[in-house]
Scaffold this motif. Sequence first.
Motif, PDB file in Angstrom:
ATOM      1  N   SER A  62     -76.235  21.555 -33.712  1.00 16.91           N
ATOM      2  CA  SER A  62     -77.181  21.258 -32.644  1.00 16.91           C
ATOM      3  C   SER A  62     -77.654  22.530 -31.946  1.00 16.91           C
ATOM      4  CB  SER A  62     -76.534  20.309 -31.627  1.00 16.91           C
ATOM      5  OG  SER A  62     -77.410  20.053 -30.548  1.00 16.91           O
ATOM      6  N   GLU A  63     -76.725  23.446 -31.709  1.00 17.77           N
ATOM      7  CA  GLU A  63     -77.098  24.701 -31.065  1.00 17.77           C
ATOM      8  C   GLU A  63     -78.086  25.482 -31.926  1.00 17.77           C
ATOM      9  OE1 GLU A  63     -76.187  25.944 -27.897  1.00 17.77           O
ATOM     10  OE2 GLU A  63     -75.768  23.787 -27.813  1.00 17.77           O
ATOM     11  N   GLU A  64     -77.913  25.442 -33.223  1.00 20.34           N
ATOM     12  CA  GLU A  64     -78.832  26.137 -34.118  1.00 20.34           C
ATOM     13  C   GLU A  64     -80.209  25.466 -34.115  1.00 20.34           C
ATOM     14  OE1 GLU A  64     -79.781  29.259 -36.719  1.00 20.34           O
ATOM     15  OE2 GLU A  64     -78.008  28.923 -35.457  1.00 20.34           O
ATOM     16  N   LEU A  65     -80.228  24.140 -34.096  1.00 16.10           N
ATOM     17  CA  LEU A  65     -81.497  23.409 -34.113  1.00 16.10           C
ATOM     18  C   LEU A  65     -82.253  23.536 -32.796  1.00 16.10           C
ATOM     19  CD1 LEU A  65     -80.291  20.187 -35.973  1.00 16.10           C
ATOM     20  CD2 LEU A  65     -81.825  21.950 -36.880  1.00 16.10           C
ATOM     21  N   ARG A  66     -81.545  23.808 -31.728  1.00 16.59           N
ATOM     22  CA  ARG A  66     -82.210  23.995 -30.422  1.00 16.59           C
ATOM     23  C   ARG A  66     -83.080  25.255 -30.398  1.00 16.59           C
ATOM     24  NH1 ARG A  66     -80.166  20.360 -26.783  1.00 16.59           N
ATOM     25  NH2 ARG A  66     -78.072  19.561 -27.272  1.00 16.59           N
ATOM     26  N   LYS A  67     -82.891  26.119 -31.378  1.00 17.26           N
ATOM     27  CA  LYS A  67     -83.690  27.349 -31.451  1.00 17.26           C
ATOM     28  C   LYS A  67     -85.083  27.098 -32.018  1.00 17.26           C
ATOM     29  CE  LYS A  67     -79.468  30.051 -32.288  1.00 17.26           C
ATOM     30  NZ  LYS A  67     -78.742  30.920 -33.265  1.00 17.26           N
ATOM     31  N   LEU A  68     -85.330  25.898 -32.527  1.00 14.84           N
ATOM     32  CA  LEU A  68     -86.660  25.568 -33.039  1.00 14.84           C
ATOM     33  C   LEU A  68     -87.675  25.498 -31.900  1.00 14.84           C
ATOM     34  CD1 LEU A  68     -85.556  22.719 -35.466  1.00 14.84           C
ATOM     35  CD2 LEU A  68     -86.532  24.916 -36.166  1.00 14.84           C
ATOM     36  N   PRO A  69     -88.943  25.827 -32.160  1.00 16.49           N
ATOM     37  CA  PRO A  69     -89.963  25.753 -31.104  1.00 16.49           C
ATOM     38  C   PRO A  69     -90.113  24.323 -30.577  1.00 16.49           C
ATOM     39  CG  PRO A  69     -90.776  26.965 -33.011  1.00 16.49           C
ATOM     40  CD  PRO A  69     -89.478  26.351 -33.436  1.00 16.49           C
ATOM     41  N   GLN A  70     -89.878  24.135 -29.302  1.00 18.83           N
ATOM     42  CA  GLN A  70     -89.882  22.789 -28.732  1.00 18.83           C
ATOM     43  C   GLN A  70     -91.274  22.161 -28.718  1.00 18.83           C
ATOM     44  OE1 GLN A  70     -87.850  22.664 -24.961  1.00 18.83           O
ATOM     45  NE2 GLN A  70     -86.014  23.658 -25.773  1.00 18.83           N
ATOM     46  N   SER A  71     -92.288  22.972 -28.807  1.00 16.93           N
ATOM     47  CA  SER A  71     -93.651  22.428 -28.821  1.00 16.93           C
ATOM     48  C   SER A  71     -93.982  21.727 -30.135  1.00 16.93           C
ATOM     49  CB  SER A  71     -94.654  23.552 -28.574  1.00 16.93           C
ATOM     50  OG  SER A  71     -94.562  24.547 -29.598  1.00 16.93           O
ATOM     51  N   GLU A  72     -93.215  22.031 -31.191  1.00 16.95           N
ATOM     52  CA  GLU A  72     -93.493  21.459 -32.503  1.00 16.95           C
ATOM     53  C   GLU A  72     -92.327  20.648 -33.081  1.00 16.95           C
ATOM     54  OE1 GLU A  72     -96.425  24.326 -34.848  1.00 16.95           O
ATOM     55  OE2 GLU A  72     -94.575  25.350 -34.263  1.00 16.95           O
ATOM     56  N   TYR A  73     -91.165  20.726 -32.438  1.00 12.60           N
ATOM     57  CA  TYR A  73     -89.983  20.039 -32.960  1.00 12.60           C
ATOM     58  C   TYR A  73     -89.215  19.384 -31.812  1.00 12.60           C
ATOM     59  CZ  TYR A  73     -90.835  23.016 -37.045  1.00 12.60           C
ATOM     60  OH  TYR A  73     -91.405  23.646 -38.130  1.00 12.60           O
TER      61      TYR A  73
END
Length: 234
Positions: A62-73
């Motif tokens: 989850s911590e790794e996935l939180r690094k994705l751009p929140q505007s697109e993911y």
Amino acid sequence: MLQVRVVQGRRVAVMRFATVAFAQSDLTIWYVAIVLPILILATIVTIWGNQITGKAGEHWASEELRKLPQSEYRLLNDLVLKDSTGLHQIDHVVVSVYGIYVVETKNYTGTIYGDSKYSEWFMYLGKNKRKIHSPLRQNYGHIQCLKELLGLEDSVFISIVCFANRTKFKVKTHFDREFVVHTNDLKSAVLDHPQCMGLDMNAVADRLESLNIIDKAVRHEHIRDLQNTYSGKL
């Protein structure tokens, strides 16, 4: 003289009995103070150890996935959904305009050998070998659930199995929408594999959040069902 000997014999017997009773008392105290807590702890570790380890793996993913751009993911963690076949617990779903990424995490130690065609894989830890249920097959069931609930086609879904960084694996996949990665490579696995364009990210994510079952009793029942079904193979 006979009476004296009898009395002395009784005294010796009483002393021996007292000594044995005292020793047994010490043994009972030692058991209660040391052995019993160890047995209780071992039982707790046996019952809850896999769940604790699993939750740690989910946290790191989850911590790794939180690094994705929140505007697109948009990241959704620990979903429990119900379709026509029953309950499904999904570790992570990343909803994007580029597709829906369904992530199953496994926090294993050792080396995993598998093939996406088969339902059973093998885990080796030293000389020990045991069968595990294929995480890709497990994730396939999750995607079928999402397809039914969202009314979407296969083409928008990407299946990702995420192993802990310490896990070694040799897994053969046969489809271009299946990936097996380490936690450190999870973000890249999502970013590098756009599957579609124009998916209504917020509508899909809001729908899944509304369907998520948060009742603890239902969730615990599902965990017990999984443990009974796979009996240590997860």
